[in-house]
Design a protein around this motif. Structure first.
Motif, short mmCIF file in Angstrom:
data_model
loop_
_atom_site.label_atom_id
_atom_site.label_comp_id
_atom_site.label_asym_id
_atom_site.label_seq_id
_atom_site.Cartn_x
_atom_site.Cartn_y
_atom_site.Cartn_z
N PRO A 1 21.52 28.38 49.30
CA PRO A 1 20.74 28.28 50.54
C PRO A 1 20.84 29.55 51.39
O PRO A 1 21.75 30.36 51.21
N TYR A 2 19.89 29.69 52.29
CA TYR A 2 19.95 30.81 53.23
C TYR A 2 21.19 30.70 54.09
O TYR A 2 21.59 29.61 54.50
N GLU A 3 21.79 31.83 54.37
CA GLU A 3 22.95 31.89 55.27
C GLU A 3 22.48 31.77 56.71
O GLU A 3 21.35 32.14 57.03
N GLU A 4 23.34 31.29 57.55
CA GLU A 4 23.05 31.28 59.00
C GLU A 4 23.51 32.60 59.57
O GLU A 4 24.62 32.73 60.08
N LEU A 5 22.65 33.58 59.48
CA LEU A 5 22.94 34.92 59.98
C LEU A 5 22.15 35.10 61.27
O LEU A 5 21.02 35.57 61.26
N HIS A 6 22.76 34.73 62.36
CA HIS A 6 22.07 34.69 63.66
C HIS A 6 21.74 36.09 64.16
O HIS A 6 22.58 36.97 64.20
N HIS A 7 20.48 36.26 64.55
CA HIS A 7 19.98 37.48 65.19
C HIS A 7 20.18 38.71 64.32
O HIS A 7 20.38 39.80 64.82
N LEU A 8 20.12 38.52 63.02
CA LEU A 8 20.24 39.63 62.08
C LEU A 8 18.93 39.75 61.32
O LEU A 8 18.56 38.85 60.58
N PHE A 9 18.23 40.84 61.52
CA PHE A 9 16.97 41.03 60.82
C PHE A 9 17.20 41.80 59.53
O PHE A 9 16.64 41.48 58.49
N PHE A 10 18.01 42.85 59.57
CA PHE A 10 18.32 43.62 58.38
C PHE A 10 19.72 43.26 57.92
O PHE A 10 20.68 43.38 58.67
N GLY A 11 19.82 42.81 56.69
CA GLY A 11 21.10 42.40 56.11
C GLY A 11 21.00 41.12 55.32
O GLY A 11 21.74 40.90 54.38
N GLU A 12 20.07 40.25 55.72
CA GLU A 12 19.96 38.97 55.03
C GLU A 12 19.42 39.13 53.61
O GLU A 12 19.76 38.37 52.71
N GLU A 13 18.61 40.15 53.36
CA GLU A 13 18.04 40.31 52.02
C GLU A 13 19.09 40.77 51.01
O GLU A 13 19.13 40.26 49.89
N ILE A 14 19.95 41.70 51.39
CA ILE A 14 20.99 42.14 50.46
C ILE A 14 22.00 41.01 50.23
O ILE A 14 22.49 40.81 49.12
N SER A 15 22.28 40.24 51.27
CA SER A 15 23.16 39.07 51.12
C SER A 15 22.59 38.09 50.11
O SER A 15 23.28 37.63 49.19
N MET A 16 21.31 37.79 50.24
CA MET A 16 20.67 36.84 49.33
C MET A 16 20.61 37.40 47.91
O MET A 16 20.86 36.67 46.94
N ALA A 17 20.31 38.68 47.75
CA ALA A 17 20.23 39.28 46.41
C ALA A 17 21.56 39.16 45.68
O ALA A 17 21.61 38.76 44.51
N VAL A 18 22.64 39.47 46.37
CA VAL A 18 23.96 39.41 45.73
C VAL A 18 24.36 37.97 45.44
O VAL A 18 24.87 37.66 44.36
N ARG A 19 24.09 37.08 46.37
CA ARG A 19 24.44 35.67 46.14
C ARG A 19 23.61 35.08 45.00
O ARG A 19 24.13 34.33 44.17
#
Length: 185
Positions: free
Chosen positions: A96-114
């Motif tokens: 699932p998507y992480e709850e990365l509050h108020h983060l626009f850049f960073g969620e894509e690399i997190s998702m790719a690695v996960r």
């Protein structure tokens, strides 16, 4: 139908994601006739040390050993686009998507690695299937709503603190220090 067919060409469709940054268009409905594939590539680290990525239009369709042997003409890639991704819905329960509050850049690399560690393979479709309005000049964005002057600058201490916590979570993930990774690879 096209995306379903492309997903089914993958070696393991239930563990495949079609993802890329689509080519851009401009208002008012200036849509290019571009249909060549775009693939995500690393671009730079921003001033907050987050890996940024770009979509690059391929000059021509590429043929890989995989496409020759399997008929899968999707293009293997290692990065993930939050704005365009297509997969089976079970991905949301597995990763699932992480709850990365108020983060626009960073969620894509997190998702790719996960996704990678959960055994998912990422591919760019061999042709463009949609377009994206990249300019943000015509609409407010969440950074504007909270008083930021841009996606990288924040003038609101409360929201910047939440973004710092979220960025730290991404950094800790990449170091393997927090949960969220799979065990498949």
């Amino acid at each position: 139908v096209y995306l379903i067919e492309q997903l089914e060409k993958c070696q393991n469709p239930s563990r495949a994601v079609l993802t890329t940054y689509p080519p851009g268009y401009y208002l008012p409905n200036n849509i290019p006739e571009e249909t060549r594939a775009t693939i995500l590539t690393p671009w730079k680290f921003d001033r907050k040390n987050i890996l940024r990525q770009k979509g690059r239009v391929l000059e021509r369709c590429i043929e890989t050993k995989l496409s020759k042997s399997t008929g899968n003409d999707n293009i293997p890639c290692m990065l993930y686009a939050g704005g365009f991704n297509f997969s089976m819905s079970k991905i949301l329960s597995i990763c699932p998507y992480e709850e990365l509050h108020h983060l626009f850049f960073g969620e894509e690399i997190s998702m790719a690695v996960r996704l990678y560690t959960h055994g998912f393979d990422l591919y760019a479709p061999p042709q463009s299937v949609c377009y994206h309005l990249w300019s943000r000049n015509h609409r407010p964005i969440f950074q504007t709503d909270i008083g930021e002057s841009s996606a990288d600058d924040c003038n609101n201490e409360k929201y910047e603190n939440l973004a710092v916590i979220s960025r730290d979570r991404v950094f800790q993930q990449l170091l393997g220090n927090v949960d969220g990774f799979g065990t498949i690879r």
